[in-house]
Design an enzyme around this catalytic site. Sequence first.
Site, PDB file in Angstrom:
ATOM      1  N   HIS A 309       1.094  -1.253  -0.146  1.00 28.58           N
ATOM      2  CA  HIS A 309      -0.324   0.125   0.426  1.00 28.58           C
ATOM      3  C   HIS A 309       1.004   1.221  -0.319  1.00 28.58           C
ATOM      4  O   HIS A 309       0.675   1.892  -0.597  1.00 28.58           O
ATOM      5  CB  HIS A 309      -0.884   0.300   1.099  1.00 28.58           C
ATOM      6  CG  HIS A 309      -1.328   1.320   1.372  1.00 28.58           C
ATOM      7  ND1 HIS A 309      -2.886   1.992   0.796  1.00 28.58           N
ATOM      8  CD2 HIS A 309      -1.483   1.576   2.393  1.00 28.58           C
ATOM      9  CE1 HIS A 309      -3.136   2.849   0.864  1.00 28.58           C
ATOM     10  NE2 HIS A 309      -2.460   2.860   2.255  1.00 28.58           N
ATOM     11  N   GLU A 354      -6.083   8.597   0.409  1.00 33.14           N
ATOM     12  CA  GLU A 354      -6.716   7.362   0.569  1.00 33.14           C
ATOM     13  C   GLU A 354      -7.316   6.722  -0.814  1.00 33.14           C
ATOM     14  O   GLU A 354      -6.869   6.011  -0.710  1.00 33.14           O
ATOM     15  CB  GLU A 354      -6.610   7.021   2.367  1.00 33.14           C
ATOM     16  CG  GLU A 354      -5.679   7.404   2.962  1.00 33.14           C
ATOM     17  CD  GLU A 354      -4.649   6.247   3.214  1.00 33.14           C
ATOM     18  OE1 GLU A 354      -4.649   5.582   2.025  1.00 33.14           O
ATOM     19  OE2 GLU A 354      -3.805   6.079   3.457  1.00 33.14           O
ATOM     20  N   SER A 373      -3.101   0.558  -4.222  1.00 33.98           N
ATOM     21  CA  SER A 373      -3.100  -0.250  -3.704  1.00 33.98           C
ATOM     22  C   SER A 373      -4.061  -1.670  -3.508  1.00 33.98           C
ATOM     23  O   SER A 373      -3.321  -2.781  -3.067  1.00 33.98           O
ATOM     24  CB  SER A 373      -2.334  -0.170  -2.211  1.00 33.98           C
ATOM     25  OG  SER A 373      -3.144  -0.203  -1.696  1.00 33.98           O
TER      26      SER A 373
HETATM   27  N1  HBI Z   1      -1.375   5.138  10.377  1.00 33.19           N
HETATM   28  N2  HBI Z   1       0.939   4.043   9.536  1.00 33.19           N
HETATM   29  C1  HBI Z   1      -0.434   4.716   9.661  1.00 33.19           C
HETATM   30  N3  HBI Z   1      -1.227   4.430   8.196  1.00 33.19           N
HETATM   31  C2  HBI Z   1      -1.687   5.783   7.956  1.00 33.19           C
HETATM   32  O1  HBI Z   1      -2.105   5.469   6.371  1.00 33.19           O
HETATM   33  C3  HBI Z   1      -2.801   6.434   9.233  1.00 33.19           C
HETATM   34  C4  HBI Z   1      -2.461   6.145  10.172  1.00 33.19           C
HETATM   35  N4  HBI Z   1      -3.424   6.631  11.068  1.00 33.19           N
HETATM   36  C5  HBI Z   1      -4.218   7.829  10.684  1.00 33.19           C
HETATM   37  C6  HBI Z   1      -4.817   7.608   8.577  1.00 33.19           C
HETATM   38  N5  HBI Z   1      -4.251   6.614   8.014  1.00 33.19           N
HETATM   39  C7  HBI Z   1      -6.079   7.805   9.214  1.00 33.19           C
HETATM   40  O2  HBI Z   1      -7.088   8.016   9.744  1.00 33.19           O
HETATM   41  C8  HBI Z   1      -6.080   9.263   7.982  1.00 33.19           C
HETATM   42  O3  HBI Z   1      -7.148   9.523   7.538  1.00 33.19           O
HETATM   43  C9  HBI Z   1      -5.277  10.605   8.946  1.00 33.19           C
HETATM   44  N1  NLE Z   2      -7.243  -1.385   1.398  1.00 34.32           N
HETATM   45  C1  NLE Z   2      -5.768  -1.164   0.671  1.00 34.32           C
HETATM   46  C2  NLE Z   2      -5.248  -2.922  -0.345  1.00 34.32           C
HETATM   47  O1  NLE Z   2      -5.712  -3.527   0.342  1.00 34.32           O
HETATM   48  O2  NLE Z   2      -3.967  -2.041  -0.371  1.00 34.32           O
HETATM   49  C3  NLE Z   2      -4.804  -0.635   1.752  1.00 34.32           C
HETATM   50  C4  NLE Z   2      -5.925  -0.174   2.207  1.00 34.32           C
HETATM   51  C5  NLE Z   2      -5.124   0.935   3.387  1.00 34.32           C
HETATM   52  C6  NLE Z   2      -6.216   2.398   4.189  1.00 34.32           C
HETATM   53 FE    FE Z   3      -1.906   5.259   3.442  1.00 31.22          FE
END
Ligand code: HBI
Ligand code: NLE
Ligand code: FE
Length: 467
Positions: A309, A354, A373
């Site tokens: 991802h 995302e 991803s």
């Molecule tokens: N922590 N390691 C990690 N990776 C992420 O993508 C991530 C996270 N914590 C919170 C988060 N994403 C989401 O809540 C975002 O919307 C901020």
């Molecule tokens: N659903 C995603 C994947 O399968 O690659 C990952 C999401 C992470 C927020």
């Molecule tokens: Fe992410």
Amino acid sequence: MLQRLQCATRRWAECKRLPTLCTSWHRRHGGLVDLHELDPRSFLIVEVKRDRPGVLGEILELFTRSAINMTHIESRFKSFARDGPSFHIDFEGSLKDAQVQELMKAIKGLPGVYDVLPETPREVPWFPMNIRELDLTVDTLDGGTELINEDHPGFNDPAYRERRFEIVSLAKAYKHGEKLPRVRYTEQETATWQAVYERLGSLHDKWACREYRSYSTSLPLYDLCRQPDEGEMLPQMEKYCGYAVNNIPQLGDISDFLQQRTGFTLRPISGLLSARDFLNALAFRVFYSTQYIRHHGNPFYTPEPDICHELLGHVPLFANPAFADFSQEIGLASLAATDEDVAKLAAVYWFTVEFGLLREGEDVKAFGAGVLSSFGEMEWACADVPSQECREMGSMKEQLKPILRPLDPWEASKQEYPITTYQPVMFCAESLEDAEFRIAQFCDSLTRPFFPQYDPLTQTIRVTKAI
Ligand code: HBI
Ligand code: NLE
Ligand code: FE
């Protein structure tokens, strides 16, 4: 006191009279930071009686006698419930200083004065002000293993859990400034990567947005003489970062590459962080990346971030200068934001960085990393008619397609979202530029009692208090 104020004045002079201080003086204090510690200016309002000409002169005289520097003064004809004018005075010093308190008492004692109103205390949630302080924000919600619950394909696989523990231990031990840990991936892990890499490759040609697939840059590159300033992204990643079908790239190589492109760096993390800690790091152009890989049982959808991802979803866009700037903007907006605003920013981040979609002509393309991803979710989001097999992979039994809404960050900030199934509702921007513009507007609309700016030379946040 006088000496202290002269000192403060000199410090301002050194800052070219900008009331911005790059400070490492702030402390973690009950989770709050008092802005007075960051900027030694305060203000008070003096409400005076209407029929006492000359009272302002007496107030100023008291400032002179206390040797307190005023930095701004203005008058308003009517104060809230009084019939006389009021004076709003900014000065150097804290309302907690004994000298300032005495001054306020003296002003209040003047015959022509109704009242002296101090500014309200301005305490904000603690935030990292120096890139090193990210070391204080790495407590993950799950320690890297919690998301392995009964639904997770790795739940009944002790070997997977043990391996994952080994990899997240590297991230837990990492401190700012160290070399990023390298992981020797197993054959089974590389086979999972290969399955994802190969299948995503063909889908990206079809459904990844233009900015993901290609790059253009005016920044200096390490191989400038031989580098064209635009081209396809993937060959770059293969050339400089070790992207290949049969090799899981190392975070360190990618971090070096991104740093030269856009100043973004990667930092290893053991799992899911709180939204606040995760977003705060973006203010420093730091992106937290997991290093373990998803379970081989289902390479095409996993609910949690993993190396596929991070590297196949996020990294190519962090090499895009405009995208890097806009990611940092979300990060800056999250510093010391209220819990409510952090939740809104997290939702906006979720529906764009995302799971964001955009239009290219007639087509819907993906720019969100969670879509890019996941083989399954990309079909779910971009195909005219997602197949039943695809829907089942993302636990979508009833719904046939996502509901697409035009991107409005205010709407997105309130929209609920599941994290362990495909997204039932998604937002679609007109273009990446359109998404960046709207989100910048949204960030600007959130209010805080100060403005943070990032100084890339010292890797610190400079604070300007809003008075
Ligand atoms: N922590 N390691 C990690 N990776 C992420 O993508 C991530 C996270 N914590 C919170 C988060 N994403 C989401 O809540 C975002 O919307 C901020
Ligand atoms: N659903 C995603 C994947 O399968 O690659 C990952 C999401 C992470 C927020
Ligand atoms: Fe992410």
